[in-house]
Motif scaffolding. Structure first.
Motif, PDB file in Angstrom:
ATOM      1  N   GLU A 136       0.828  -1.205   0.000  1.00  0.00           N
ATOM      2  CA  GLU A 136       0.000   0.000   0.000  1.00  0.00           C
ATOM      3  C   GLU A 136       0.863   1.256   0.000  1.00  0.00           C
ATOM      4  O   GLU A 136       0.584   2.219  -0.723  1.00  0.00           O
ATOM      5  N   TYR A 189       1.260   4.111  -3.015  1.00  0.00           N
ATOM      6  CA  TYR A 189       0.993   5.527  -2.825  1.00  0.00           C
ATOM      7  C   TYR A 189       2.206   6.364  -3.213  1.00  0.00           C
ATOM      8  O   TYR A 189       2.057   7.464  -3.766  1.00  0.00           O
ATOM      9  N   ALA A 210       0.561   4.234   5.937  1.00  0.00           N
ATOM     10  CA  ALA A 210       0.826   2.796   5.841  1.00  0.00           C
ATOM     11  C   ALA A 210       2.218   2.449   6.361  1.00  0.00           C
ATOM     12  O   ALA A 210       2.431   1.366   6.910  1.00  0.00           O
TER      13      ALA A 210
END
Length: 485
Positions: A138, A142, A265
């Motif tokens: 994740e 990003y 994250a």
């Protein structure tokens, strides 16, 4: 400050064409690329994302395997051998001097009943590791999205700068046409025409440099996406919102950090790493406890040295003595056993040798050269390393947010100042242009006013995109979707 790099168009075209041939193939895109399409393509083709996805699959396999450790293990063993010379028959336990072959088979079941909680803690450890690897994917995604958005904005910036350069060339061309007519009518001197022709040539050069920057920024975007270079790569028409007077980012750095700490994250991944290492300590401590296991087995075998005997019993008269005086013989009947060897069939041997057994095994660790203690200490050190890493990630995140906020604030102030400067220089240019058209200002004065206005217009475009980018970075830290709305 000039943002342009002077690279001939033919050289740039050769660079893009070479990169295109070096790529495996061009991605078939039905039309201009939007930001979402660029991000989606990068998600599918970025090598860092692919590597992190492989780590997730590896962690998933490890976690699944640790769950299977709760169950029994079943093994089958089969061996085939040959023996020559004098040796011991494994089934009759007698010395034989012959060549023979033998076969052994067994089915063994083993099951760990209690191991001090090692299996349970290993499952917890691998579960936390799996979650950490998923959070890493994740975070990588990003980061890739931000890199793509940055490259995408850079293309839009250079395209807008190209449009500004084209408009500046058109304005110079109009003024040159007007001045040429005045010169033909004898109203102005030739030097004013020559000065405007020089300014037009400079505007043409600026367009060439702007086109080079557009091509380079497109190439950079394709490389960030891991897309083979293609000369037909175009972006969808994107209209950025009219900023007007820009406002400082509404949230303070402390508020942004609090939001980022809950959604980032990277922080969640470090927390999962800490939990995984703590479960590793529990598993290492479980090695101090006794281990109770259960085992059962089925076995049989065959040996070609073994034989069966067919027996038959008959009677035979045997003289046992002579009577003194008469010389009469005394005899008796005795049984005689005849043994006739024959082969011992394979399946029959397996049936006759079939055996079963089971056992409970208790292993108690007493002294193992401090291996258990060392393992526990190393696991605790890993916990401390992960905690320091988590603390470092938080400090780095806070510092990055503080730096990004200051950059965004400076970009906003700079944009507003550039906007005011352009308004002033535009007014000065319009005044000089009217004086030039009336013959009250020279071509030099006109060119200076135009160059100042043009430079301020390009600087405002850069300031606008820098302001937008810095705002998006702060959105990025709060895990907000990266859009150009």
């Amino acid at each position: 400050m000039n943002n342009f790099i002077e690279i001939p168009k033919c050289v740039l075209f050769a660079m893009v064409l070479f990169a295109s041939f070096m790529g495996s193939r061009a991605y078939a895109q039905g039309g201009p690329w939007t930001l979402d399409q660029c991000v989606d393509y990068a998600y599918e083709n970025n090598l860092s994302i692919r590597q992190s996805l492989l780590e997730v699959r590896n962690s998933q396999n490890t976690y699944t395997q640790s769950q299977w450790e709760r169950g029994p293990a079943l093994d089958a063993n089969i061996s085939q051998g040959w023996s020559f010379g004098r040796t011991v028959d494994p089934f009759s336990n007698q010395f034989v001097s012959q060549s023979f072959n033998f076969n052994n088979s067994s089915l063994v079941l083993s099951w760990t009943i209690f191991a001090g909680g090692q299996i349970r803690h290993n499952i917890q450890q691998n579960n936390y590791s799996l979650t950490a690897s998923q959070l890493n994917v994740e975070q990588v995604k990003y980061d890739v999205a931000l890199n793509v958005a940055t490259a995408y904005l850079n293309v839009l910036l250079n395209q807008e700068l190209l449009n500004v350069a084209i408009k500046q060339r058109e304005a110079t061309q109009e003024q040159l046409d007007r001045t040429q007519k005045l010169f033909n009518a004898g109203s102005v001197a030739i030097n004013q025409v020559v000065d405007l022709q020089a300014q037009l040539a400079n505007d043409e050069l600026n367009i060439v440099n702007a086109e080079n920057q557009v091509l380079l920024s497109k190439l950079n975007l394709m490389q960030v996406m891991n897309l083979p270079a293609a000369d037909d790569f175009d972006l969808a028409i994107t209209t950025l919102p009219d900023i007007g007077r820009a406002e400082i980012y509404p949230q303070a750095p402390a508020e942004i950090y609090v939001s980022a700490e809950q959604t980032w994250a990277g922080i969640k991944r470090t927390e999962m790493s800490i939990r995984s290492s703590e479960a590793s300590v529990e598993a290492a401590q479980g090695r101090r406890y006794p281990t109770l296991s259960f085992s059962a087995n089925l076995s049989s075998g065959y040996s070609s040295a073994r034989t069966l005997f067919d027996q038959s019993i008959s009677s035979q008269t045997q003289i046992i003595g002579v009577v003194d005086g008469t010389g009469q013989t005394v005899s008796t009947t005795v049984p005689v056993v005849d043994r006739v060897p024959r082969d011992y069939p394979f399946l029959q041997q397996y049936g006759d040798n079939f055996g079963q057994g089971f056992s409970f095994n208790l292993r108690i660790p007493i002294f193992n050269r401090r291996q258990i203690s060392t393992g526990i200490q190393n696991s605790k050190l890993q916990v401390e390393r992960n905690r320091l890493e988590a603390q470092n990630v938080r400090v780095q995140l806070r510092q990055n947010i503080e730096q990004s906020y200051n950059d965004a604030r400076a970009a906003t102030i700079s944009y507003n100042a550039q906007r005011q400067q352009l308004e002033a220089l535009q007014l000065a240019f319009e005044t000089t242009e009217r004086r030039f058209n009336a013959g009250a200002a020279s071509a030099v004065d006109f060119n200076i006013a135009k160059i100042n206005r043009d430079r301020a217009e390009a600087d405002l475009v850069r300031a606008k995109y820098n302001h937008i980018f810095r705002q998006k970075v702060l959105d990025y830290y709060q895990n907000k979707p990266i859009t150009l709305d």
